[in-house]
Design a protein around this motif. Structure first.
Motif, PDB file in Angstrom:
ATOM      1  N   PHE A 279      -3.425 -25.254 -19.864  1.00 53.82           N
ATOM      2  CA  PHE A 279      -1.740 -24.749 -18.800  1.00 53.82           C
ATOM      3  C   PHE A 279      -1.748 -23.328 -18.541  1.00 53.82           C
ATOM      4  CE2 PHE A 279      -0.735 -28.779 -20.781  1.00 53.82           C
ATOM      5  CZ  PHE A 279      -0.002 -29.933 -18.539  1.00 53.82           C
ATOM      6  N   ILE A 280      -2.292 -22.158 -19.338  1.00 54.14           N
ATOM      7  CA  ILE A 280      -2.343 -21.063 -18.648  1.00 54.14           C
ATOM      8  C   ILE A 280      -4.068 -20.779 -18.093  1.00 54.14           C
ATOM      9  CG2 ILE A 280      -2.796 -18.698 -20.048  1.00 54.14           C
ATOM     10  CD1 ILE A 280      -0.945 -19.631 -22.501  1.00 54.14           C
ATOM     11  N   PRO A 281      -3.923 -20.494 -17.040  1.00 57.02           N
ATOM     12  CA  PRO A 281      -5.505 -20.332 -16.515  1.00 57.02           C
ATOM     13  C   PRO A 281      -5.793 -18.766 -16.803  1.00 57.02           C
ATOM     14  CG  PRO A 281      -3.092 -20.381 -15.054  1.00 57.02           C
ATOM     15  CD  PRO A 281      -3.460 -20.410 -16.541  1.00 57.02           C
ATOM     16  N   GLY A 350       3.565 -12.223 -11.100  1.00 51.72           N
ATOM     17  CA  GLY A 350       3.517 -12.244 -12.908  1.00 51.72           C
ATOM     18  C   GLY A 350       2.342 -13.924 -13.546  1.00 51.72           C
ATOM     19  N   ALA A 351       3.163 -14.440 -14.539  1.00 53.76           N
ATOM     20  CA  ALA A 351       2.442 -15.672 -15.508  1.00 53.76           C
ATOM     21  C   ALA A 351       3.168 -16.412 -14.555  1.00 53.76           C
ATOM     22  CB  ALA A 351       3.586 -15.656 -17.056  1.00 53.76           C
ATOM     23  N   GLY A 353       3.649 -16.833 -11.265  1.00 53.89           N
ATOM     24  CA  GLY A 353       2.387 -17.283 -10.078  1.00 53.89           C
ATOM     25  C   GLY A 353       0.966 -17.599 -10.753  1.00 53.89           C
ATOM     26  N   ALA A 354       0.379 -17.040 -11.930  1.00 56.62           N
ATOM     27  CA  ALA A 354      -0.435 -17.975 -12.365  1.00 56.62           C
ATOM     28  C   ALA A 354      -0.650 -19.544 -12.645  1.00 56.62           C
ATOM     29  CB  ALA A 354      -1.205 -16.851 -13.849  1.00 56.62           C
ATOM     30  N   LEU A 355       0.951 -19.962 -13.064  1.00 58.74           N
ATOM     31  CA  LEU A 355       0.902 -21.453 -12.761  1.00 58.74           C
ATOM     32  C   LEU A 355       1.211 -21.691 -12.186  1.00 58.74           C
ATOM     33  CD1 LEU A 355       3.385 -21.157 -16.223  1.00 58.74           C
ATOM     34  CD2 LEU A 355       1.274 -21.729 -16.499  1.00 58.74           C
ATOM     35  N   ILE A 356       1.940 -21.641 -10.924  1.00 58.69           N
ATOM     36  CA  ILE A 356       1.909 -21.599  -9.684  1.00 58.69           C
ATOM     37  C   ILE A 356       0.978 -21.977  -8.434  1.00 58.69           C
ATOM     38  CG2 ILE A 356       4.709 -22.233 -10.518  1.00 58.69           C
ATOM     39  CD1 ILE A 356       4.516 -20.380  -8.089  1.00 58.69           C
TER      40      ILE A 356
END
Length: 417
Positions: A279-281, A350-351, A353-356
């Motif tokens: 879940f952390i790209p 940030g983080a 945007g990386a998740l979605i």
């Protein structure tokens, strides 16, 4: 006797047909018309100033509300992720609000259990490090005395540290830092509560929200919006569930290894590896493998090496065999596109945007796929990247066909007599 030109009045002009009176003086309105601004210019200036003021006000409001907008965006994607589970429970007879509450309660129990286990593991490791610090400190002092022929003592070093100005400044800065950390923790809890409430409302009132959105659109636009919403639910939910399944498989595999090596806190470390790596790209794999390697290093340095080798091998197995099969029907995004979307999302939000980024790109790709017309690709060797004789043959064949078409056809039923 008629006056001559020399004796004619100055205000009269000479002419072959006689004297011509001068033109009348300009009126007062016409006299100032050349120096007066146009009538539309004040209104244009007022309109321009109004537009600039509106833009500045909108920019200020946007910067003030950027935090709230990001929270709403996270809540919306979270609501899309749990939409399939909520709809499934609602189709079985449960009220939609109660079904949403059950889903959130299950997620809360899982997160609380994970945080509790991780906290106990970290607390145990910190206690062990603090208990072993004097022995480690004595071994370092002994090595320094033996190597550099000094006579250092732990008591003298401790007294020097306690009386040093550096330690006092560090304690003061730490006290100020504790207040800052407390404020950040409170702000994070408030943000988490805001996201939870918005996502609960979005998931529980999903049909009502779609109905309100479609009520202001014509029927053709309503069909497109509902189709986009359905694709977003499928892609976001599919991304979450496929990642959850891969996290489960990864956690079980790493638990078997850590339990075989007899590393402490093997279940908690396995859950950590599974969740963080999925879940952390991009950097999740490295963050996930660093903690079990560190814990294994405290047990035995060779254990850390075995954990590193296993993490690398399992990552290759996941990338080339497991992930394509699990995400082929849910999030079918090319790895290069996924990597670029993660970088773009990180640069924008940030983080978050990386998740979605990946589910958003998958949704956009699936939605545009229904409107982009595709054609059959010709059976040309150059499509496969083959060069050499293949293209030359195709070019020669095309030239022969063109020459045959240009040749004149023989006349029917005729012949030279």
């Amino acid at each position: 006797m008629a006056p001559t030109d020399e004796t004619a009045p100055v205000d009269q002009l000479a002419s072959p047909y006689g004297t011509v009176p001068p033109p009348p003086p300009p009126a007062a309105d016409d006299a100032g018309r050349g120096d007066r601004m146009p009538r539309w210019l004040p209104r244009a200036m007022v309109l321009a100033l109004s537009l600039v003021a509106a833009f500045q006000l909108g920019s200020w409001a946007f910067h003030q509300l950027i935090g709230l907008l990001v929270n709403v965006l996270i809540a919306f994607f979270l609501a899309l992720a749990i939409e399939p589970a909520v709809s499934w429970m609602a189709s079985r007879g449960l009220r939609r609000g109660f079904a949403t509450f059950l889903v959130f309660f299950g997620v809360l129990i899982g997160v609380a259990g994970f945080v509790t286990l991780m906290g106990s593991m970290l607390a145990g490791q910190i206690v062990r490090m603090v208990e072993g610090l004097p022995e480690y400190f004595d071994s370092v002092i002994s090595w320094v005395n033996t190597t550099f022929h000094t006579e250092l003592k732990r008591v003298d070093i401790q007294e020097g540290l306690l009386r040093s100005d550096w330690l006092q400044r560090y304690v003061q800065n730490s006290a100020t830092g504790v207040l800052d950390v407390s404020a950040q923790v409170l702000g994070g809890l408030f943000q988490l509560l805001t996201i939870t409430l918005f996502s609960f409302y979005f998931a529980a009132d999903g049909p009502r929200l779609r109905r309100a959105l479609c009520s202001v659109l014509p029927p053709a636009r309503q069909a497109e919006v509902l189709r986009a919403w359905e694709i977003a639910v499928d892609k976001t939910g599919g991304y979450l569930y496929s990642r959850g399944l891969m996290a489960l498989i990864s956690g079980v595999a790493h638990y078997v290894l850590l339990e075989y090596l007899d590393v402490n806190y093997a279940p908690v470390l396995a859950v950590w590896v599974g969740l963080v790596s999925q879940f952390i790209p991009t950097i999740g794999t490295y963050l996930a493998g660093a903690l079990p390697m560190l814990i294994a290093f405290t047990e035995n340095p060779w254990y850390a090496l075995w954990v590193l080798i296993f993490v690398v091998i399992y990552q290759q197995f996941e990338n080339y065999m497991l992930q394509p099969k699990l995400t082929a029907k849910t999030v079918d995004v090319h790895p290069a596109v996924a990597f670029g979307s993660v970088i773009a999302g990180t640069a924008l939000l940030g983080a978050v945007g990386a998740l979605i980024a990946i589910p958003a790109v998958a949704t956009l790709q699936a939605f545009l796929g229904a409107y982009v017309k595709r054609y059959d690709v010709t059976d040309d060797p150059r499509v496969q990247g083959h060069r050499g004789r293949g293209p030359s043959r195709a070019l020669a064949r095309a030239r022969r066909m063109l020459q045959q078409r240009r040749q004149p056809k023989p006349e029917e039923g005729g012949g030279s007599s």
